[in-house]
Enzyme design. Structure first.
Site, short mmCIF file in Angstrom:
data_model
loop_
_atom_site.label_atom_id
_atom_site.label_comp_id
_atom_site.label_asym_id
_atom_site.label_seq_id
_atom_site.Cartn_x
_atom_site.Cartn_y
_atom_site.Cartn_z
N HIS A 63 0.89 -1.18 0.00
CA HIS A 63 0.00 0.00 0.00
C HIS A 63 0.93 1.22 0.00
CE1 HIS A 63 -3.28 2.66 0.84
NE2 HIS A 63 -3.16 2.70 2.15
N SER B 288 -35.84 -10.15 -8.60
CA SER B 288 -37.27 -10.20 -8.89
C SER B 288 -37.78 -8.84 -9.35
CB SER B 288 -38.04 -10.63 -7.64
OG SER B 288 -38.05 -9.57 -6.71
P1 NDP Z 1 -1.02 -6.31 10.05
O1 NDP Z 1 -1.52 -5.35 11.08
O2 NDP Z 1 -1.77 -7.57 9.83
O3 NDP Z 1 0.53 -6.65 10.38
C1 NDP Z 1 0.92 -6.93 11.57
C2 NDP Z 1 2.38 -7.44 11.51
O4 NDP Z 1 3.27 -6.35 11.65
C3 NDP Z 1 2.57 -8.37 12.65
O5 NDP Z 1 3.48 -9.40 12.31
C4 NDP Z 1 3.18 -7.44 13.69
O6 NDP Z 1 4.04 -8.13 14.54
C5 NDP Z 1 4.00 -6.49 12.85
N1 NDP Z 1 4.11 -5.20 13.54
C6 NDP Z 1 3.10 -4.45 14.02
N2 NDP Z 1 3.56 -3.30 14.53
C7 NDP Z 1 4.91 -3.36 14.38
C8 NDP Z 1 5.96 -2.47 14.73
N3 NDP Z 1 5.73 -1.30 15.33
N4 NDP Z 1 7.22 -2.84 14.42
C9 NDP Z 1 7.48 -4.04 13.82
N5 NDP Z 1 6.52 -4.92 13.49
C10 NDP Z 1 5.25 -4.57 13.76
O7 NDP Z 1 -0.77 -5.53 8.71
P2 NDP Z 1 -1.44 -5.78 7.31
O8 NDP Z 1 -0.96 -7.07 6.75
O9 NDP Z 1 -2.90 -5.49 7.40
O10 NDP Z 1 -0.80 -4.57 6.49
C11 NDP Z 1 0.52 -4.64 5.98
C12 NDP Z 1 0.56 -3.76 4.74
O11 NDP Z 1 -0.30 -4.33 3.75
C13 NDP Z 1 0.03 -2.34 4.97
O12 NDP Z 1 0.78 -1.49 4.15
C14 NDP Z 1 -1.42 -2.41 4.50
O13 NDP Z 1 -1.95 -1.18 4.10
C15 NDP Z 1 -1.24 -3.35 3.31
N6 NDP Z 1 -2.45 -4.03 2.87
C16 NDP Z 1 -3.22 -4.69 3.78
C17 NDP Z 1 -4.33 -5.38 3.37
C18 NDP Z 1 -5.11 -6.19 4.33
O14 NDP Z 1 -6.00 -6.88 3.90
N7 NDP Z 1 -4.84 -6.20 5.62
C19 NDP Z 1 -4.77 -5.36 1.96
C20 NDP Z 1 -3.81 -4.75 1.06
C21 NDP Z 1 -2.72 -4.07 1.52
P3 NDP Z 1 3.80 -8.19 16.13
O15 NDP Z 1 3.47 -9.62 16.36
O16 NDP Z 1 5.15 -7.78 16.66
O17 NDP Z 1 2.72 -7.22 16.49
MG MG Z 2 -6.19 -0.05 2.92
#
Ligand code: NDP
Ligand code: MG
Length: 283
Positions: free
Chosen positions: A92, A236
């Site tokens: 993203h 419908s």
């Molecule tokens: P998540 O919230 O699911 O990711 C969480 C992960 O990031 C966990 O492994 C967490 O580990 C780690 N994390 C969280 N905070 C930190 C931090 N401060 N430092 C290091 N690690 C951290 O994220 P998403 O997968 O939702 O999003 C990831 C990217 O993908 C974003 O850019 C989002 O916009 C994009 N995106 C998301 C979609 C979705 O469906 N969710 C769809 C398309 C794009 P821990 O166990 O340490 O908390």
């Molecule tokens: Mg989004």
């Protein structure tokens, strides 16, 4: 090919498993205290907690942390330790588009944004279904950004994709608008309002639940397959008459004006500034 994946959440887990099954060599990096480590271990994925030494060796670094957590990792690790000509891959464009990360000029900055949640990206890979993916290249220092991006997209989808070539700006603004106006904000609150109104009016809550929360899924499938007119053609006569006369009363000029304002807030950066302020106040 090798990729270092930061984060093992919704997208991180799906990218890691799909890439791995597509023959990529992956390294997942998490914080030492991260609860995601045990999930990765259950999946048979090895986790490294030394971000600096891993970053120093990486060719492609997939930044799959929450958007607001990415700038800190950039400042503390990546800005100093990523090798020249390596690539940062985003799912993203938020952090780049709104300038929360100003990337070094000697890196590739690429985007592969699946238009679905991570669970769906994973399910479709397993089912051998295609996935729509938004791609963009912000910087191509190595001269190989397009090749790297194509290989990555093939890796997370098993080569089954519908790619929309875009820009970081377009992907960010349209993604925010669709989640605010339609998917999460608009649809979420409409569904809730319909449910509450039915229950308030004394109807059976179970019936209200199915009416408001699960029937939209069937309609969404019809719209995805045939468009809105195609959906109207397939329901419908009574439903079609009701939709054509009542739909415009709900989505009226006031709602359309609100949608315009919401998009303008995204495009001007005022939504991003508001979120930054709200997040600061919370922490
Ligand atoms: P998540 O919230 O699911 O990711 C969480 C992960 O990031 C966990 O492994 C967490 O580990 C780690 N994390 C969280 N905070 C930190 C931090 N401060 N430092 C290091 N690690 C951290 O994220 P998403 O997968 O939702 O999003 C990831 C990217 O993908 C974003 O850019 C989002 O916009 C994009 N995106 C998301 C979609 C979705 O469906 N969710 C769809 C398309 C794009 P821990 O166990 O340490 O908390
Ligand atoms: Mg989004």
């Amino acid at each position: 090919m090798h990729v270092t994946i930061f984060g093992y959440g919704s997208q991180g887990r799906a990218h890691a498993l799909n890439l791995s099954e597509s023959g990529w060599d992956i390294t997942v990096v998490l914080r030492p205290e991260s609860p995601s480590i045990s999930i990765a271990k259950q999946d048979g994925v090895e986790v490294i907690t030394d971000a600096i030494s891993t970053a120093c060796k990486t060719e492609i670094c997939a930044l799959l942390l929450p958007d607001l957590a990415q700038p800190e990792l950039w400042r503390e690790v990546l800005v100093t330790h990523l090798p020249t000509n390596s690539a940062i891959l985003f799912a993203h464009g938020y952090a780049i588009h709104y300038g929360l990360i100003t990337p070094r000029a000697d890196l590739d900055i690429i985007l592969a944004g699946p238009m679905c949640p991570g669970t769906e990206l994973r399910n479709r890979y397993v089912a051998r279904d295609s996935v729509p993916i938004v791609t963009a290249i912000q910087q191509d220092h190595s001269g190989h950004a397009a090749e790297r991006l194509r290989a990555y997209v093939d890796g997370i989808t098993g080569g089954r994709h519908d790619v929309i070539e875009s820009t970081f700006a377009e992907e960010t603004e349209t993604d925010l608008f669709s989640e605010q106006a339609l998917l999460c904000g608009g649809l979420g609150y409409l569904v809730q309002a319909v449910y509450e109104l039915l229950v308030e009016a004394g109807y059976n809550p179970k019936l209200a639940h199915y009416t408001a929360m699960t029937e939209p899924v069937n309609l969404a499938r019809l719209i995805a397959a045939h468009g809105v007119d195609g959906m109207l053609d397939r329901i419908s006569h009574v439903a079609r008459y009701g939709a054509r006369t009542r739909g415009p009363r709900i989505i009226d000029t006031r709602v359309r004006q609100t949608l315009r304002t919401i998009l303008a807030e995204i495009r001007s950066g005022s939504f991003q500034r508001e979120l930054a302020e709200a997040t600061k106040t919370q922490s």
